[in-house]
Design a protein around this motif. Structure first.
Motif, PDB file in Angstrom:
ATOM      1  N   TRP A  60      72.420  -4.583-119.066  1.00  0.00           N
ATOM      2  CA  TRP A  60      73.345  -5.706-119.194  1.00  0.00           C
ATOM      3  C   TRP A  60      74.703  -5.121-119.538  1.00  0.00           C
TER       4      TRP A  60
ATOM      5  N   ALA B 158      78.419  -5.474-120.531  1.00  0.00           N
ATOM      6  CA  ALA B 158      79.271  -6.473-121.174  1.00  0.00           C
ATOM      7  C   ALA B 158      80.432  -5.762-121.848  1.00  0.00           C
TER       8      ALA B 158
ATOM      9  N   LEU C 161      75.726  -3.565-125.845  1.00  0.00           N
ATOM     10  CA  LEU C 161      74.483  -4.294-126.106  1.00  0.00           C
ATOM     11  C   LEU C 161      73.343  -3.289-126.057  1.00  0.00           C
TER      12      LEU C 161
ATOM     13  N   LYS D  25      69.578  -4.137-124.006  1.00  0.00           N
ATOM     14  CA  LYS D  25      69.622  -5.426-123.330  1.00  0.00           C
ATOM     15  C   LYS D  25      69.647  -5.189-121.826  1.00  0.00           C
ATOM     16  N   THR D  26      68.866  -5.968-121.118  1.00  0.00           N
ATOM     17  CA  THR D  26      68.800  -5.840-119.667  1.00  0.00           C
ATOM     18  C   THR D  26      69.281  -7.131-119.020  1.00  0.00           C
ATOM     19  N   MET D  27      69.391  -7.100-117.719  1.00  0.00           N
ATOM     20  CA  MET D  27      69.784  -8.308-116.992  1.00  0.00           C
ATOM     21  C   MET D  27      68.694  -9.379-117.084  1.00  0.00           C
TER      22      MET D  27
ATOM     23  N   ASP E  67      67.241 -10.071-119.916  1.00  0.00           N
ATOM     24  CA  ASP E  67      67.652 -10.749-121.140  1.00  0.00           C
ATOM     25  C   ASP E  67      68.788 -11.722-120.855  1.00  0.00           C
ATOM     26  N   TYR E  68      69.738 -11.289-120.028  1.00  0.00           N
ATOM     27  CA  TYR E  68      70.855 -12.161-119.645  1.00  0.00           C
ATOM     28  C   TYR E  68      70.323 -13.404-118.928  1.00  0.00           C
ATOM     29  N   TYR E  69      69.401 -13.184-118.001  1.00  0.00           N
ATOM     30  CA  TYR E  69      68.806 -14.290-117.256  1.00  0.00           C
ATOM     31  C   TYR E  69      68.151 -15.296-118.205  1.00  0.00           C
TER      32      TYR E  69
ATOM     33  N   GLN F 224      68.729 -15.729-121.426  1.00  0.00           N
ATOM     34  CA  GLN F 224      69.666 -16.313-122.379  1.00  0.00           C
ATOM     35  C   GLN F 224      70.627 -17.308-121.745  1.00  0.00           C
ATOM     36  N   TYR F 225      71.067 -17.024-120.510  1.00  0.00           N
ATOM     37  CA  TYR F 225      72.109 -17.866-119.903  1.00  0.00           C
ATOM     38  C   TYR F 225      71.661 -18.626-118.653  1.00  0.00           C
TER      39      TYR F 225
END
Length: 138
Positions: free
Chosen positions: A25, A27, A31, A34-36, A38-40, A42-43
């Motif tokens: 991830w 940013a 971070l 954190k991976t994409m 996690d982004y998926y 979370q958001y």
């Protein structure tokens, strides 16, 4: 048939999850771990829920505001089309004002040139067929 669709969707989801877990991830702030994926989670998952809720319930549209925005967009489009034609005329001459600014082939020819005309092209051709009947003429 529908079982294949469900299985294919599941396999696709599994594949995408594995790929997202391998991507860091990126940013502005560091971070750790954190991976994409996690982004998926979370958001994107909550955002998708909001979109489906909006689709189910509907959303308010200010028709007058939308109508005004459309009118302004049409005026801006005409102004920008004229600016484009004026620019094209400055490059190739006054005939550029006749160009269809929404024609892909015409824009392609303007920007990249056309195919050179060959002087030795035949004006017409005669074809012999073994079938009798009306000929198809383009």
């Amino acid at each position: 048939y529908s079982a294949y669709d469900a299985e294919g969707t599941w396999l696709l989801r599994e594949n995408l999850e594995a790929k997202l877990r391998q991507m860091d991830w990126q940013a502005d702030l560091p971070l750790q771990n954190k991976t994409m994926w996690d982004y998926y989670l979370q958001y994107m998952m909550p955002f998708a829920a909001v979109l489906t809720d909006m689709e189910r319930r509907g959303i308010y549209v200010d028709k007058q505001l939308l109508s005004n925005a459309e009118a302004m967009a049409r005026i801006a489009m005409q102004e920008n089309e004229q600016k484009f034609k004026d620019w094209a005329a400055s490059q190739i001459g006054h005939t550029a004002h006749d160009i269809n600014a929404f024609s892909g082939p015409q824009i392609q020819t303007l920007l990249f040139g056309g195919y050179p005309m060959c002087e030795d092209l035949e004006e017409s051709r005669t074809f012999v067929t073994t079938e009798e009947g009306p000929a198809v003429v383009p």
